[in-house]
Design an enzyme around this catalytic site. Structure first.
Site, short mmCIF file in Angstrom:
data_model
loop_
_atom_site.label_atom_id
_atom_site.label_comp_id
_atom_site.label_asym_id
_atom_site.label_seq_id
_atom_site.Cartn_x
_atom_site.Cartn_y
_atom_site.Cartn_z
N SER A 177 0.81 -1.22 0.00
CA SER A 177 0.00 0.00 0.00
C SER A 177 0.84 1.27 0.00
O SER A 177 0.48 2.27 -0.62
CB SER A 177 -0.94 0.01 1.21
OG SER A 177 -1.80 -1.10 1.18
N HIS A 242 0.97 4.32 4.46
CA HIS A 242 0.29 5.04 3.38
C HIS A 242 0.81 6.47 3.27
O HIS A 242 1.12 6.94 2.18
CB HIS A 242 -1.22 5.07 3.64
CG HIS A 242 -1.86 3.72 3.67
ND1 HIS A 242 -3.17 3.53 4.05
CD2 HIS A 242 -1.38 2.48 3.38
CE1 HIS A 242 -3.47 2.25 3.99
NE2 HIS A 242 -2.40 1.59 3.59
#
Length: 334
Positions: A177, A242
Site C-alpha cells: 500500500s 500510506h
C-alpha cells in the site's frame, strides 16, 4: 492525462515540408508496460510461497478453530478468528520478512523495510493491492516508462516502511500500500508540475486540455487520495505506511515526472539562428530542487531516528490519530 511521453519524438511521415520533422503526443509514443505486470506477478507469487510455508493444517492445533478451505491442503487459510482476510498467521508473516520495529532496530534486520512491501496479510489484501496497482501503475508506466515508475514504486514503499517503523511500535506491518500511495502521490505532483502543459497557458503551442479539465482532474485525484487515506484511520490498517509512501511519491513526482514544454522538440530542429525553446519552465526546476532536498533530508532524518531507536510518538503526541481513531466500536490499543 497525456497519452505519451513528451520527450519521445516520432518522425513525420508526411510530405509537407512546413510540418516539423518531429512531433509529440501520439499514440505511438506510449511505452509498453512490463514492470507493473511484473510487480503484480511478484506480489501474487510471494503470497503463494507464504501460504506454502504457512501450512495451516500442520501448525494449527484447533485453539482458534479449524483451517479455512481445507481442500487447499497446506495452502488453506488460518481460522477467520485469527485472520479474517483469508491468509497466513502473523508468525509466518514475521518469519517471511514482515516489518517489525524491534527486529529492525534491535535485531539489525533493516532488510525488513524492503521485504514487507512484497508480503500480504491475505487473499483480500493482495487482490485489493494488485487490482489498484494495475489501474494506477500501468497507465503511469505507459506515459513515463518503467525506470521512473519502478523507482517511484520501490522508493515510496521504502519511505512508507520508514515512517511506519517510527510510529508503529508493537504490531507487524505488511503490504504494497505504501508503494501504491507513492504512485498516487506522483500522479498528483506530475499534474501540478506540468500544469501549464495541460492547461495550455503557452499560447504559442497547440491546444491541449484547458484549465477546467486540469482543475477537474486535480480535484478528482485529491478526492481519491483523501478517501483512501481516510480508510487508514480504521484499526489494523497501517496508515503511516500510506502517508510515508504518499509523501515520498509526491516528492519523487516533481523530480522524475517533468514533461518538456510543447515546442521544445520542434525547436531543436529549427534553423541555427532560430531561438531554441526552453525544455522546462523555471517553476518546474524550482519544484524539482525543493523536492530533491526534502527527499534527501527526509530519508536521512528518518533512517537516523529509526536506527537510534527514536519513537516518533514522543515527538508528535497526536500523530497516532493518523493511523487509528478510537470509537465506541473499536479500541486502537487492541
Amino acid at each position: 492525462m497525456a497519452s505519451g511521453d513528451l520527450e519521445r519524438g516520432t518522425k513525420n511521415r508526411g510530405n509537407n515540408s512546413n510540418i516539423p520533422s518531429y512531433y509529440v503526443e501520439t499514440a505511438e509514443n506510449r511505452w509498453t508496460s512490463w514492470i507493473i505486470p511484473m510487480f503484480v506477478v511478484a506480489n501474487i507469487a510471494v503470497f503463494i510461497v507464504v501460504m506454502y510455508v504457512n501450512d495451516c493444517p500442520k501448525k494449527t492445533r484447533g485453539i482458534e478453530g479449524s483451517c479455512v478451505a481445507k481442500f487447499l491442503h497446506r495452502f488453506s487459510f488460518q481460522p477467520l478468528k485469527e485472520n479474517p482476510l483469508f491468509g497466513p498467521s502473523s508468525d509466518t508473516l514475521e518469519k517471511m520478512g514482515a516489518l517489525k520495529r524491534n527486529k529492525v532496530v534491535h535485531g539489525h534486520q533493516g532488510w525488513r523495510l524492503i521485504t514487507c512491501m512484497w508480503l500480504h496479510a491475505g487473499v483480500i489484501h493482495v487482490l485489493a493491492n494488485v487490482i489498484s496497482l494495475i489501474f494506477i501503475g500501468i497507465r503511469l508506466e505507459q506515459q513515463f516508462g518503467f525506470v521512473r515508475v519502478g523507482i517511484i514504486y520501490l522508493v515510496s514503499g521504502f519511505g512508507g516502511s520508514i515512517l511506519s517503523s517510527l510510529f508503529i511500535q508493537q504490531n507487524i506491518s505488511v503490504g504494497a500500500s505504501g508503494a501504491l500511495f507513492g504512485l498516487l502521490g506522483a500522479m498528483l505532483s506530475e499534474l501540478l508540475t506540468n500544469w501549464t502543459i495541460y492547461s495550455n497557458k503557452d499560447h504559442e503551442t497547440k491546444t491541449f486540455y484547458g484549465d477546467s479539465f486540469v482543475i477537474a482532474a486535480l480535484f478528482t485525484l485529491v478526492f481519491i487520495i483523501a478517501i483512501n487515506l481516510a480508510v487508514g484511520i480504521l484499526p489494523h490498517v497501517d496508515n503511516f505506511a500510506h502517508i510515508g509512501g504518499f509523501i515520498s511519491g509526491f516528492l519523487l513526482g516533481f523530480v522524475l515526472l517533468l514533461r518538456p514544454q510543447f515546442g521544445w522538440a520542434e525547436s531543436r530542429h529549427s534553423p541555427a539562428d532560430a531561438r531554441v525553446k526552453s525544455k522546462h519552465k523555471a517553476y518546474q526546476y524550482v519544484f524539482l530542487l525543493a523536492a530533491a532536498v526534502l527527499l534527501i533530508v527526509g530519508f536521512t532524518l528518518g533512517l537516523v531516528m529509526l536506527f537510534k531507536g527514536e519513537n516518533g510518538n514522543d515527538h508528535c503526541s497526536w500523530c497516532h490519530y493518523l493511523s487509528c481513531v478510537p470509537t465506541s466500536k473499536w479500541n486502537c490499543q487492541n
